[in-house]
Motif scaffolding. Structure first.
Motif, PDB file in Angstrom:
ATOM      1  N   ALA A   1      48.378   5.760 -18.692  1.00 38.24           N
ATOM      2  CA  ALA A   1      47.093   6.788 -18.991  1.00 38.24           C
ATOM      3  C   ALA A   1      47.699   7.744 -20.262  1.00 38.24           C
ATOM      4  O   ALA A   1      48.829   7.820 -20.487  1.00 38.24           O
ATOM      5  CB  ALA A   1      46.699   7.777 -18.077  1.00 38.24           C
TER       6      ALA A   1
ATOM      7  N   ALA B   1      42.539   2.546 -20.686  1.00 40.96           N
ATOM      8  CA  ALA B   1      44.071   3.233 -20.809  1.00 40.96           C
ATOM      9  C   ALA B   1      45.153   2.434 -21.527  1.00 40.96           C
ATOM     10  O   ALA B   1      45.769   2.999 -22.288  1.00 40.96           O
ATOM     11  CB  ALA B   1      44.231   3.532 -19.467  1.00 40.96           C
TER      12      ALA B   1
ATOM     13  N   TYR C   1      43.027  10.771 -10.284  1.00 40.87           N
ATOM     14  CA  TYR C   1      42.187   9.879 -11.000  1.00 40.87           C
ATOM     15  C   TYR C   1      40.800   9.563 -10.296  1.00 40.87           C
ATOM     16  O   TYR C   1      39.994   8.989 -10.683  1.00 40.87           O
ATOM     17  CB  TYR C   1      42.629   8.780 -11.759  1.00 40.87           C
TER      18      TYR C   1
ATOM     19  N   HIS D   1      42.966  -2.748 -10.206  1.00 42.73           N
ATOM     20  CA  HIS D   1      42.191  -1.716  -9.669  1.00 42.73           C
ATOM     21  C   HIS D   1      42.341  -1.687  -8.090  1.00 42.73           C
ATOM     22  O   HIS D   1      41.709  -0.946  -7.583  1.00 42.73           O
ATOM     23  CB  HIS D   1      41.035  -1.752 -10.172  1.00 42.73           C
TER      24      HIS D   1
ATOM     25  N   TYR E   1      47.884   8.876  -8.054  1.00 44.26           N
ATOM     26  CA  TYR E   1      46.867   8.108  -8.798  1.00 44.26           C
ATOM     27  C   TYR E   1      45.644   8.573  -8.070  1.00 44.26           C
ATOM     28  O   TYR E   1      44.693   8.986  -8.963  1.00 44.26           O
ATOM     29  CB  TYR E   1      47.182   6.890  -8.924  1.00 44.26           C
TER      30      TYR E   1
ATOM     31  N   GLY F   1      45.895   2.176 -13.866  1.00 42.17           N
ATOM     32  CA  GLY F   1      45.217   3.261 -14.709  1.00 42.17           C
ATOM     33  C   GLY F   1      43.972   3.230 -15.118  1.00 42.17           C
ATOM     34  O   GLY F   1      43.319   2.066 -14.838  1.00 42.17           O
ATOM     35  N   PRO F   2      43.392   4.349 -15.488  1.00 47.29           N
ATOM     36  CA  PRO F   2      41.642   4.241 -15.866  1.00 47.29           C
ATOM     37  C   PRO F   2      41.397   3.251 -16.573  1.00 47.29           C
ATOM     38  O   PRO F   2      42.180   2.591 -17.564  1.00 47.29           O
ATOM     39  CB  PRO F   2      41.462   5.661 -16.249  1.00 47.29           C
TER      40      PRO F   2
END
Ligand SMILES: Nc1ncnc2c1ncn2[C@@H]1O[C@H](COP(=O)(O)OP(=O)(O)OP(=O)(O)O)[C@@H](O)[C@H]1O
Length: 225
Positions: A203, A38, A224, A188, A220, A34-35
């Motif tokens: 997110a 998040a 993103y 990541h 994803y 996720g970013p």
């Protein structure tokens, strides 16, 4: 091992990070992506009681984490994003020995466990090194060794490859494929998730996608990337 989030809300400074999260996890290899910001680290910290939900309940094998923190923490091994938060003793061997004392009374057996774990990670030569002389990547590996050596029932690793070179990153991936215990990895580093059973995307206060890596990771990247 079964982990359940039951209508979990989590806030930081009155900002809602997780909103009514319902989630059941029983797979062996789980990726959490996720970013930035998040709520991935927050989510995993709820599992061993490092953080408490604002409302709702997190259960590990049926035990409410908040009510049974001591039992749950012994079962859930947690690798922090920053190894300096993990390693407390000045020498590698001492740090690992301290964590093991609760589990193994015999000093010789503890010493064997320490050496076999370091050898498995290919860092046996670091056993007697003062921690302040280690590089960032070496500290990350030592922190991982301290978690692995107590053989927790569930391993949760927060961005374990950020400081590792290619050789040690691959070593970590191969260890993850060998160990029997379930492992969750916040990362990541998307290619490492290829062989995982399940990937969750955190997110917007919850899980926005959930499934096999060959479906979730390309989604994803599209959404993103
Ligand atoms: N100690 C803290 N006090 C206040 N807010 C915090 C604290 N730690 C994290 N936050 C905030 O909570 C939100 C979620 O943070 P969290 O670390 O869970 O995200 P993350 O998905 O793991 O991010 P990253 O990928 O950048 O590591 C962020 O907005 C962050 O700024």
């Amino acid at each position: 091992m079964l982990v359940e989030f039951d209508d979990v809300e989590f806030q930081r400074d009155s900002v809602e990070i997780l909103k009514g999260l319902n989630l059941t996890i029983m797979q062996s290899r789980v990726g959490i992506i996720g970013p930035n910001g998040a709520g991935k680290s927050s989510l995993i910290r709820l599992v061993n009681g490092l953080l408490a939900p604002f409302s709702g309940q997190v259960r590990v094998d049926g035990l409410d984490v908040q009510k049974h923190q001591k039992i749950v923490r012994r079962q859930v091994g947690f690798l922090f994003q920053n190894p300096d938060n993990q390693i407390v003793f000045p020498v590698v061997r001492e740090d690992m020995d301290f964590g093991l004392k609760v589990h193994i009374k015999n000093a010789e057996q503890r010493s064997q466990r320490i050496e076999s774990t370091l050898a498995r990670l290919d860092i046996l030569e670091l056993a007697d090194r003062p921690v302040h002389t280690l590089s960032g990547g070496q500290k990350q590996l030592v922190a991982l060794a301290t978690v692995l050596c107590v053989e927790p029932r569930l391993l949760i690793l927060d961005e374990p490859t950020t400081q590792l070179d290619l050789r040690y990153r691959n070593r970590l991936i191969s260890i993850l494929s060998e160990i029997e215990q379930p492992a969750w990895v916040v990362t990541h580093d998307l290619p490492m998730l290829q062989t995982f059973d399940r990937v969750l995307v955190v997110a917007d206060g919850g899980i926005v996608h959930d499934g096999a890596p060959d479906k979730v990771v390309p989604w994803y990247v599209r959404m993103y990337g």
